[in-house]
Design a protein around this motif. Sequence first.
Motif, PDB file in Angstrom:
ATOM      1  N   LYS A   2      -0.346   5.703  -3.749  1.00 32.92           N
ATOM      2  CA  LYS A   2       0.507   5.468  -2.577  1.00 32.92           C
ATOM      3  C   LYS A   2       1.929   5.944  -2.873  1.00 32.92           C
ATOM      4  N   LYS A   3       2.552   6.561  -1.875  1.00 37.90           N
ATOM      5  CA  LYS A   3       3.926   7.031  -2.033  1.00 37.90           C
ATOM      6  C   LYS A   3       4.840   6.177  -1.152  1.00 37.90           C
ATOM      7  N   ILE A   4       5.739   5.455  -1.796  1.00 35.65           N
ATOM      8  CA  ILE A   4       6.631   4.525  -1.092  1.00 35.65           C
ATOM      9  C   ILE A   4       8.080   4.962  -1.331  1.00 35.65           C
ATOM     10  N   ILE A  36       1.420   3.252  -7.498  1.00 32.81           N
ATOM     11  CA  ILE A  36       2.474   3.459  -6.495  1.00 32.81           C
ATOM     12  C   ILE A  36       3.563   4.358  -7.071  1.00 32.81           C
ATOM     13  N   ASP A 129       4.093   7.759   2.255  1.00 31.38           N
ATOM     14  CA  ASP A 129       3.186   7.087   3.192  1.00 31.38           C
ATOM     15  C   ASP A 129       3.962   6.032   3.979  1.00 31.38           C
ATOM     16  N   TYR A 475       1.524  -3.066   1.590  1.00 30.62           N
ATOM     17  CA  TYR A 475       1.367  -1.620   1.766  1.00 30.62           C
ATOM     18  C   TYR A 475      -0.116  -1.255   1.942  1.00 30.62           C
ATOM     19  N   ASP A 476      -0.979  -1.910   1.170  1.00 25.55           N
ATOM     20  CA  ASP A 476      -2.419  -1.671   1.315  1.00 25.55           C
ATOM     21  C   ASP A 476      -2.892  -1.970   2.728  1.00 25.55           C
ATOM     22  N   LEU A 479      -1.934   0.740   5.190  1.00 22.55           N
ATOM     23  CA  LEU A 479      -2.601   2.045   5.036  1.00 22.55           C
ATOM     24  C   LEU A 479      -4.115   1.935   5.160  1.00 22.55           C
TER      25      LEU A 479
END
Length: 479
Positions: A2-4, A36, A129, A475-476, A479
Amino acid sequence: MKKILFVASECVPFIKTGGLADVIGSLPKAFDSEEIDARVILPKYLCISETYRNRMEFVTHFYMYYNGRNRYVGILKLNYQGVLYYFIDNEEYFGGSTPYGDHLYNLEKFGFFSKAALAILPSIEFQPDIIHCHDWHTGLLPVYLKTQFAADEYYSNMKSVMTIHNLRFQGNYSIDKIREITGLPGYLFTSDKLEAYGDANYLKGGIVYADRVTTVSETYMEEIKTPFYGERLEGLLWARSNVLKGIVNGLDYEEWNPMTDPLIEQNFSADDFRKKKKKNKAALQKELGLAADPGVMMVGIISRLTDQKGFDLIQRVMNELVEENIQIVVLGTGEWKYEELFKRYASLYPRQVSANIFYSNELSHKIYASCDAFLMPSLFEPCGLSQLMSLRYGTVPIVRETGGLKDTVEAYNQYENTGTGFSFANYNAHEMLDTVRSAKSVFVDNKRRWNQIVDRGMAQDFSWNSSAAKYAALYDEML
């Protein structure tokens, strides 16, 4: 992976005026880097220390149309403690001696920052994301993302989170002026979008347009849906209840560690605080000119000296507090009337009250490590970090049951011998005074019970690892 992307107005160690900077400096590095990829965008303030500015690497620059003309957007980057930070450069907006200027200038500056944070993404080749926005300074970012940037396929799948650190600060001004500055279309300035009570409101825009909204404690999340705490946005927050979540802030357990802290007289742990913590107390009493008495309860206060922090309650019963034969150590600056209050009592009772009307990181560590109790009677407290530092250093918090204070301090129950501190519910000076007296009676008359309260407090885990896991779960979900 994941890109935060975190976007905020301040961050430790680069620039700090409040607790927001601690969050942005700690949370991104607390994630598992194999799961992440967390990066941060900040303004490149001229007042950032040269130590860091000299290490920044120039990436590129371009011009972006904003407030009537094309404006320079420089991009620099710096890898710090494993996290990649990007800095947006524009000396017209970020060149002052402090990070914040007058109100309208701040609104123009952070409108530019929010738009530029999106505009630089193709140049830094990072397509997040989720963009995690913090406080009103970034409130327009979700608005720009869902409107002016929405037609560009590069941005079409990005989601946003808006975190409210303190609802009192919203970033509002006249609609005509904000339209002119930001270039946002007129249809956005209606009561269901950016308009609030006749003005444009940055934070409201973020709350309306973000995919998720979080606050920094579960109790504060519930409180802000009521008129008393809602700062006139309680109706909107009720309407967005389905995307609202409270996650309590963490504490940097490396910086705040009594076992390794280089700033305190005597390091100690949960196993040996009974023998060693008192050496810190004796050293601080000597340094501040207080009576050298191990048996007196020393109460610490480290805070901005404002009404929000409950200083009107302290002012109301200061005579009674002094008569309790406790020592009071104050560190902080704020409203003149409270600064003068503590200076006056320190001059009248120099062996009992110490007024340190400035801020010192070193002295703050010593106070947390030395005091027996720590007083936080806040009117409201979205999260609060001082009570977490107190628990970490075996200093028993005395707090009002609001926001993060209620979520992190369990009230002492003498019948079941449970709890990690003392608390009171109503915003009432004498209720606070009674709670201080209750704490003192346990400290003086039942040292074994007091030490058990300390034991339980030092066993709590409010490290960022715990909070980061909750954000990762959020976040999960998204997405």
